[in-house]
Design a protein around this motif. Structure first.
Motif, mmCIF file in Angstrom:
data_model
loop_
_atom_site.group_PDB
_atom_site.id
_atom_site.type_symbol
_atom_site.label_atom_id
_atom_site.label_comp_id
_atom_site.label_asym_id
_atom_site.label_seq_id
_atom_site.Cartn_x
_atom_site.Cartn_y
_atom_site.Cartn_z
ATOM 1 N N ASN A 1 0.808 -1.095 -0.129
ATOM 2 C CA ASN A 1 -0.163 -0.034 -0.091
ATOM 3 C C ASN A 1 0.805 1.266 0.064
ATOM 4 O OD1 ASN A 1 -1.535 2.146 0.955
ATOM 5 N ND2 ASN A 1 -3.104 0.585 1.518
ATOM 6 N N PRO A 2 0.526 2.235 -0.774
ATOM 7 C CA PRO A 2 1.303 3.461 -0.886
ATOM 8 C C PRO A 2 1.529 4.077 0.266
ATOM 9 C CG PRO A 2 0.204 3.427 -2.720
ATOM 10 C CD PRO A 2 -0.405 2.296 -1.635
ATOM 11 N N LEU A 3 0.577 4.229 1.177
ATOM 12 C CA LEU A 3 0.523 4.925 2.337
ATOM 13 C C LEU A 3 1.444 4.208 3.493
ATOM 14 C CD1 LEU A 3 -3.310 5.837 2.917
ATOM 15 C CD2 LEU A 3 -1.334 7.318 2.082
ATOM 16 N N VAL A 4 1.265 2.928 3.467
ATOM 17 C CA VAL A 4 2.124 2.094 4.385
ATOM 18 C C VAL A 4 3.823 2.349 4.061
ATOM 19 C CG1 VAL A 4 2.836 -0.369 5.077
ATOM 20 C CG2 VAL A 4 0.468 0.414 5.124
ATOM 21 N N LEU A 5 3.914 2.229 2.611
ATOM 22 C CA LEU A 5 5.171 2.550 1.944
ATOM 23 C C LEU A 5 5.746 3.831 2.362
ATOM 24 C CD1 LEU A 5 5.268 0.871 -1.382
ATOM 25 C CD2 LEU A 5 6.374 -0.123 0.428
ATOM 26 N N LEU A 6 4.974 4.497 2.208
ATOM 27 C CA LEU A 6 5.515 6.118 2.510
ATOM 28 C C LEU A 6 5.787 6.190 4.049
ATOM 29 C CD1 LEU A 6 5.545 9.102 1.885
ATOM 30 C CD2 LEU A 6 3.320 9.415 2.513
ATOM 31 N N HIS A 7 4.898 5.809 4.895
ATOM 32 C CA HIS A 7 5.266 5.730 6.382
ATOM 33 C C HIS A 7 6.389 5.040 6.577
ATOM 34 C CE1 HIS A 7 2.050 8.177 7.527
ATOM 35 N NE2 HIS A 7 1.122 7.394 6.964
ATOM 36 N N GLY A 8 6.707 3.728 6.100
ATOM 37 C CA GLY A 8 7.724 2.820 6.294
ATOM 38 C C GLY A 8 9.059 3.365 5.822
ATOM 39 N N LEU A 9 9.095 4.029 4.629
ATOM 40 C CA LEU A 9 10.196 4.651 3.990
ATOM 41 C C LEU A 9 10.622 5.897 4.915
ATOM 42 C CD1 LEU A 9 9.780 4.061 0.298
ATOM 43 C CD2 LEU A 9 11.339 2.916 2.075
ATOM 44 N N GLY A 10 9.554 6.613 5.391
ATOM 45 C CA GLY A 10 9.788 7.876 6.270
ATOM 46 C C GLY A 10 10.454 7.504 7.485
ATOM 47 N N ALA A 11 10.036 6.401 8.135
ATOM 48 C CA ALA A 11 10.677 6.097 9.489
ATOM 49 C C ALA A 11 12.205 5.626 9.176
ATOM 50 C CB ALA A 11 9.928 4.761 9.895
ATOM 51 N N LEU A 12 12.681 5.182 7.895
ATOM 52 C CA LEU A 12 14.014 4.821 7.753
ATOM 53 C C LEU A 12 14.975 6.044 7.579
ATOM 54 C CD1 LEU A 12 13.646 1.842 5.213
ATOM 55 C CD2 LEU A 12 14.297 1.805 7.813
ATOM 56 N N ALA A 13 14.332 7.063 7.433
ATOM 57 C CA ALA A 13 15.153 8.437 6.850
ATOM 58 C C ALA A 13 15.444 9.128 8.222
ATOM 59 C CB ALA A 13 14.382 9.267 5.915
#
Length: 92
Positions: free
Chosen positions: A80-92
């Motif tokens: 899901n794009p929203l899950v990907l966005l939050h997951g990748l944002g947590a890595l940054a």
């Protein structure tokens, strides 16, 4: 005689795969001059993700092609794009 119908689990998996394809296309289109197209594709991917999740849960409850339904639900949630966005944002 009973007709053979395609299983709900396979529908869930197919919707999840289409959702991943839409996310990939949206990421490929993502450019400042094509912002609207990328946004529309991401919203369509969200809709496909929700549909795959709902159909997958129904398939799991009704015990129709459980393996495909499980993969469909997992792909729908993780892709899901929203899950990907939050997951990748947590890595940054």
């Amino acid at each position: 005689m009973r007709e053979r119908r395609p299983s709900l689990g396979r529908y869930a998996l197919a919707l999840a795969v289409l959702m991943v394809a839409l996310v990939a296309v949206a990421l490929g289109v993502d450019a400042p001059e094509r912002y609207l197209a990328a946004t529309v594709l991401a919203l369509l991917a969200d809709a496909f993700s929700a549909a795959a999740l709902i159909v997958g849960i129904v398939a799991l409850v009704r015990r129709r092609c459980v393996v495909a339904a499980t993969f469909g639900v997992v792909i729908a949630v993780l892709g899901n794009p929203l899950v990907l966005l939050h997951g990748l944002g947590a890595l940054a």
